[in-house]
Design an enzyme around this catalytic site. Sequence first.
Site, mmCIF file in Angstrom:
data_model
loop_
_atom_site.group_PDB
_atom_site.id
_atom_site.type_symbol
_atom_site.label_atom_id
_atom_site.label_comp_id
_atom_site.label_asym_id
_atom_site.label_seq_id
_atom_site.Cartn_x
_atom_site.Cartn_y
_atom_site.Cartn_z
ATOM 1 N N ARG A 1 3.694 -20.267 -18.798
ATOM 2 C CA ARG A 1 2.663 -19.212 -18.675
ATOM 3 C C ARG A 1 1.303 -19.864 -18.405
ATOM 4 N NH1 ARG A 1 0.553 -17.412 -23.115
ATOM 5 N NH2 ARG A 1 2.514 -17.080 -24.209
ATOM 6 N N TYR B 1 -9.738 1.124 -3.146
ATOM 7 C CA TYR B 1 -8.308 1.229 -3.390
ATOM 8 C C TYR B 1 -8.043 2.123 -4.623
ATOM 9 C CZ TYR B 1 -3.586 -0.158 -4.621
ATOM 10 O OH TYR B 1 -2.261 -0.147 -4.959
ATOM 11 N N ASP C 1 -13.344 -7.570 -3.307
ATOM 12 C CA ASP C 1 -11.933 -7.400 -2.966
ATOM 13 C C ASP C 1 -11.820 -7.654 -1.454
ATOM 14 O OD1 ASP C 1 -9.445 -6.425 -2.194
ATOM 15 O OD2 ASP C 1 -9.460 -4.752 -3.595
ATOM 16 N N LYS D 1 -0.464 -8.291 0.321
ATOM 17 C CA LYS D 1 -0.736 -7.787 1.662
ATOM 18 C C LYS D 1 -0.723 -8.932 2.690
ATOM 19 C CE LYS D 1 -1.142 -4.157 -0.903
ATOM 20 N NZ LYS D 1 -2.394 -3.658 -1.446
HETATM 21 C C1 LIG Z 1 -2.908 -3.186 -2.675
HETATM 22 C C2 LIG Z 1 -4.342 -3.354 -2.983
HETATM 23 C C3 LIG Z 1 -4.772 -3.711 -4.270
HETATM 24 C C4 LIG Z 1 -3.819 -3.851 -5.444
HETATM 25 O O1 LIG Z 1 -2.954 -4.927 -5.287
HETATM 26 P P1 LIG Z 1 -1.433 -4.964 -5.862
HETATM 27 O O2 LIG Z 1 -0.942 -6.271 -5.368
HETATM 28 O O3 LIG Z 1 -0.736 -3.780 -5.295
HETATM 29 O O4 LIG Z 1 -1.540 -4.889 -7.344
HETATM 30 C C5 LIG Z 1 -6.131 -3.895 -4.469
HETATM 31 N N1 LIG Z 1 -7.023 -3.743 -3.468
HETATM 32 C C6 LIG Z 1 -6.637 -3.400 -2.218
HETATM 33 C C7 LIG Z 1 -7.665 -3.250 -1.155
HETATM 34 C C8 LIG Z 1 -5.302 -3.188 -1.933
HETATM 35 O O5 LIG Z 1 -4.931 -2.823 -0.704
#
Ligand SMILES: *Cc1c(COP(=O)(O)O)cnc(C)c1O
Length: 379
Positions: free
Chosen positions: A46, A98, A170, A195
């Site tokens: 961990r 998001y 982000d 993504k």
């Molecule tokens: C998908 C997404 C998230 C969250 O990420 P996960 O891997 O699904 O937890 C946060 N910000 C954006 C812009 C996203 O597209």
Amino acid sequence: MKPATKFIHAGAEPDPSTGAIMTPIFQTSTYVQEAPGVNKGFEYARSQNPTRKALEEALAIIENGKFGLAFSSGVAATDAVIKLLTPGDEVICANDMYGGTYRLFTKVFERFGIVFKYIDTTNTKNVSDAITSKTKLVWLETPTNPLMNITDIAAIASITKEKNILLAVDNTFASPALQNPLDLGADIVMHSVTKYLGGHSDVIQGALVMNDADLREKLYFIQKSCGAVPGPMDCFLVLRGIKTLGVRMKAHCENGTKIAHWLRSHPKIAKVYWPGFEDHPGYAVAKKQMKDFGGMISFELKNDSVEEARRVLSSTHLFSLAESLGGVESLINHPASMTHASIPREERIKNGLSDSLIRLSVGIEDTDDLIEDLEKAIG
Ligand SMILES: *Cc1c(COP(=O)(O)O)cnc(C)c1O
């Protein structure tokens, strides 16, 4: 080193025991110690794992940062950032972001006494106006999901620096291939690695990248104490995904550009949201802070009934109807009922996210095939 080279070589050292060019998947929970407290820097998985360590180094390098931390999901990475705060602290964030981030802030952290202010961050003045003595963090997303709003990272960074407030960005939509927020003055970059970094729709993962060693210590402490770490197999998949990020993003951008223009010229389309259009309100800032405009596009039909949107959403074949984005395959999504259903309808409408908005994650298939698929579906 130029980005295309970095994506392939970042964090990749041949395995010292065998020379394996790819970092092995260290599928282990613990490490044998030579004597109590005498170890090779790995005690319990961990806290430390060699596959994760290689990935964290790669993440830091490709975001032009000093330190990377990998999490079990994007929201787990966001969760770790908010856990830097204490009750009463205020966070300024975008009113268009998001849906899962919005849900985490409103449904989980508000209960713990963290105060979130949702504003239009595309106007820098709104951010400076919202700052109080309690503001500890500004959370930005640019381009935003799904309306492709653009916020000037450098302009906000100059405000947060002066006031000693943390700035987190982000960077999921742009990916490190198109935008590097740390270079623009951000303190923390967050990614939903799920993504573009993973890139193949086969892993859920998140990441944080930063330059400050104290901040890294605090976030590492949260990572190991709260335990939202990714498994070694997932780290391996992402190390592999990152290698092709450069070529994939080039293809996403090429397809995105062609499809955005094609949609805009289509008689049945009312509006296309894509930051590469010269009349997009964020175009000048996007051009300044991004290397290209990406493959994420949203649009509204002239017939703005939900039924017509649902018909189009169910009629594509190459564009699969699914949440998520950033994989090699094209996806089509209905934010109001899918990715952003966790935002109350009146909030959504107020922020310009209509019931009939359709979002595309343009993949890297042949452009002509993708356009033909949309042409048939839109009719
Ligand atoms: C998908 C997404 C998230 C969250 O990420 P996960 O891997 O699904 O937890 C946060 N910000 C954006 C812009 C996203 O597209």
